[in-house]
Design an enzyme around this catalytic site. Sequence first.
Site, mmCIF file in Angstrom:
data_model
loop_
_atom_site.group_PDB
_atom_site.id
_atom_site.type_symbol
_atom_site.label_atom_id
_atom_site.label_comp_id
_atom_site.label_asym_id
_atom_site.label_seq_id
_atom_site.Cartn_x
_atom_site.Cartn_y
_atom_site.Cartn_z
ATOM 1 N N THR A 190 0.600 -1.406 -0.032
ATOM 2 C CA THR A 190 -0.011 0.023 0.035
ATOM 3 C C THR A 190 1.146 1.350 0.172
ATOM 4 O O THR A 190 2.174 1.786 0.481
ATOM 5 C CB THR A 190 -0.894 0.199 1.259
ATOM 6 O OG1 THR A 190 -0.470 -0.001 2.163
ATOM 7 C CG2 THR A 190 -2.832 -0.671 1.039
ATOM 8 N N SER A 223 2.710 -2.998 4.312
ATOM 9 C CA SER A 223 3.001 -1.165 4.517
ATOM 10 C C SER A 223 3.966 -1.021 3.281
ATOM 11 O O SER A 223 4.878 -1.604 3.727
ATOM 12 C CB SER A 223 2.593 -0.656 5.635
ATOM 13 O OG SER A 223 4.109 -0.804 6.162
ATOM 14 N N ASP A 224 4.268 0.438 3.105
ATOM 15 C CA ASP A 224 4.870 1.482 2.174
ATOM 16 C C ASP A 224 5.755 1.108 3.323
ATOM 17 O O ASP A 224 5.263 1.701 4.594
ATOM 18 C CB ASP A 224 4.706 2.140 1.379
ATOM 19 C CG ASP A 224 6.527 2.714 0.625
ATOM 20 O OD1 ASP A 224 7.343 2.214 1.368
ATOM 21 O OD2 ASP A 224 6.260 3.559 0.204
ATOM 22 N N TRP A 225 7.133 1.546 3.769
ATOM 23 C CA TRP A 225 7.689 1.800 4.956
ATOM 24 C C TRP A 225 7.597 2.813 5.337
ATOM 25 O O TRP A 225 7.624 4.180 4.844
ATOM 26 C CB TRP A 225 9.355 1.567 4.568
ATOM 27 C CG TRP A 225 9.826 0.432 4.206
ATOM 28 C CD1 TRP A 225 11.065 -0.184 5.229
ATOM 29 C CD2 TRP A 225 8.972 -0.809 4.152
ATOM 30 N NE1 TRP A 225 11.949 -1.652 5.361
ATOM 31 C CE2 TRP A 225 10.016 -2.229 4.247
ATOM 32 C CE3 TRP A 225 8.355 -1.059 3.445
ATOM 33 C CZ2 TRP A 225 10.621 -3.365 4.364
ATOM 34 C CZ3 TRP A 225 8.265 -2.325 3.544
ATOM 35 C CH2 TRP A 225 9.161 -3.630 3.489
ATOM 36 N N ALA A 227 4.274 3.561 6.364
ATOM 37 C CA ALA A 227 3.206 3.948 6.589
ATOM 38 C C ALA A 227 2.325 3.678 7.077
ATOM 39 O O ALA A 227 0.762 4.640 7.291
ATOM 40 C CB ALA A 227 3.227 3.123 4.413
#
Length: 781
Positions: A190, A223-225, A227
């Site tokens: 995401t 998740s993106d890091w 996020a």
Amino acid sequence: MVVDFDELLSRLDLSTKIRLLTGADMWSLPPIPEIGLDRLVMSDGPIGVRGEQWSSADPSIALPSPTALAASWDVDLVRRAGRLLAREARRKGVHVLLAPTLNLHRSPLGGRHFECFSEDPYLTGEIGAAYVEGVQEGGVGTTPKHYVANDFETDRFTANVVVDDRTLREVYLRPFERVVLGAGAWGVMTAYNSVNGTTMTEHADLVNGVLKGEWGFDGFVVSDWTAVRSTEAAAMGGTDVAMPGPSGPWGERLEAAVREGRVPESVVDDRVRRILRLAERVGALRGPVPDDGAPVDGVALAREVAERGFTLLTNDGLLPLRDVRTLAVIGSAAGEARVMGGGSAQVFPGRIVSPLAGLAERAEVRYAVGTDPRIRLSPLARPATAVFLDEAGGVLAEQPLATAEARWLGRLPPGVDGDRLKAVRLRTSYPAEVSGDHQLSVAGVGAFTVTVNGTAVFDETVELAGGDPAMAFLSPPERRVRVPMTAGETYELTVTHPAGAFGGMAFVSFTLGHAVPSPGEEELMAEAVRVAGECDVAVVVVATTPEVESEGFDRTDLALPGRQDELVRAVAAANPRTVVVVNAGSPVEMPWTEEVAAVLLTWFPGQEAGTALARVLFGDAEPGGRLPTTWPRRLEDAPVTNVTPVDGVVPYDEGAFIGYRAWERSGRTPAFWFGHGLGYTTWSYDSIAAEGTSVTVAVTNTGPRPGREVVQIYVSDDSGRWLGGFDVVEADPGETVITTVFLPERAFQTWSDGWRTAEGEYTLQAAHSVADPRLSVTVKI
């Protein structure tokens, strides 16, 4: 053996289950030995596999940029590239590759477009699906990203994209739908941004509703890091894994939310099942995935991908080169190619063949820099040693590096105790070949001491400007000093930087740059003109820089940086037999195209840049690329440009009209249309027939040599035109090839509270590019 996920789940208590939903560190999920679960390791891509160390000590194959992959329009080639990446991942102990990027080239100003495939959702989906299939056939997971509408970098953490449902479905979700339903992706990442007011890590409608519900996605959502910024909202919104860890808004807070009834334990159980399913697929639960035993020559494949993606934009007949004795090779990017984009796409290849080195194998080469547009000094290309020091200055460990770049993000090298680490010292030597004032630079954030032969020449603290902490790694500030050196002398250089591990994770990133004395821009330009005039052919390599195309920021214009346009014109005036090689990941303005003999776009060509360039220029291989995105003549002509949020919002008011669809609606003419690209032969389009939603086209190679053509099928009705299908064909001179292209159901559907087939009459065009249709047929749906 069939794995009973529910039985494994029943053996875990709540604390253990919660622990599995958050990173154990920067790149991995924790092992649970009692159920046979190993660490699950993730790594950035998409053009190589970096592994857990962002370091030249652990080199990687570097393929061309995703725009180059898409320019090949060759799904079989992309699938082979995916298999190579899977082997690289397994060699490095990586289970999940954080790729591919399926966001679209909505505006030419997107700073990270080199990491995306195309402006067109169908082409993006087909190339992305082939990538996913290739990687996952090798037993390694993928996470197509960034779900969804992360088509710009400005304020990417906080921006809210406002987009209507039809546009979202027909354009931005479509590539993700293709890789989930068609390619069976094992993961999805995401995005940071919000869509219609809800951040994507909490977007239950798009994650639980569309992805997991409607599409039946059975993989894991990461998740993106950094996020994930909430506990209950992200847990209930569909995110399965919050990275990195172990700190963050989950952990003990999520466990408390479950115990207090704010998050049902069944939600946690569903996420754990998804992680166990992933582990089983990648061999982290039931043992390693068997090796298929098929050797892959990574160097040869990197070269082949580059050649297939090289896109010949113009050619007055000079190419392929014949009877060339002397070759002027001009431009800083010729001597030091930019082979990849900046940011998380960066890896450290074991070798890089520059255009200068590749062409020197084929002709007598005379080199001139001409102009150097780079704002930062390149890292000193000398072997170096990283020395890890404790508080007393004692050596904890040493690690050899290929260049003077020190980078460790998340994990320190083996043998380094992060709790005792207090500093990293980069040590190298430099044998000066030129007398005069050399420049040394430090790029990084924090305190640095630089010494030359034991004497400090720089001792300062460098501050990070702006609010994006990722820039400390992606685009750190630089400081320079001038140091007099004498030719023939060897200088011992060191950079010392305080460092440590925080919460078990390391954050070390700095480089030692170097530049030899320069006579000045005017002298460099004059030398390039003189050299060009003395040679049979001139090849000018122009390029963007890391300050133009990289993760973390968007572009402000499309101009080549520095005085490169001036250089091209000056060289072309001195030698009309001038070829311009454009080393850029996405569109740039080229005001001189009509003044030169040929323009060849190499994108970011990967580690075999020079070898591939020599083979294509001299005709050993054909430039096989076709543009996956439309190139404006000028930025102001582009119909969609906005990438900067206003009051936190980026409105996608243009709807489905991006890329060539927007250009056609605007009535403007770009420099080069979507699908354009020349080869070294010619083709006739002989016949077209349609039966239902399949189109059969016959084409003949009418030229003097074997060639490759991308047959593109466009669908049109009263609302406009769009790409419906394509195929790559090859033929010998005089040979006719027949291809049948099967158009997907979506090519004839629109979204209105569900997919609806829009019945009626459609025109199907067989085309060389969107602007060059050759044949057409009408069908009724």
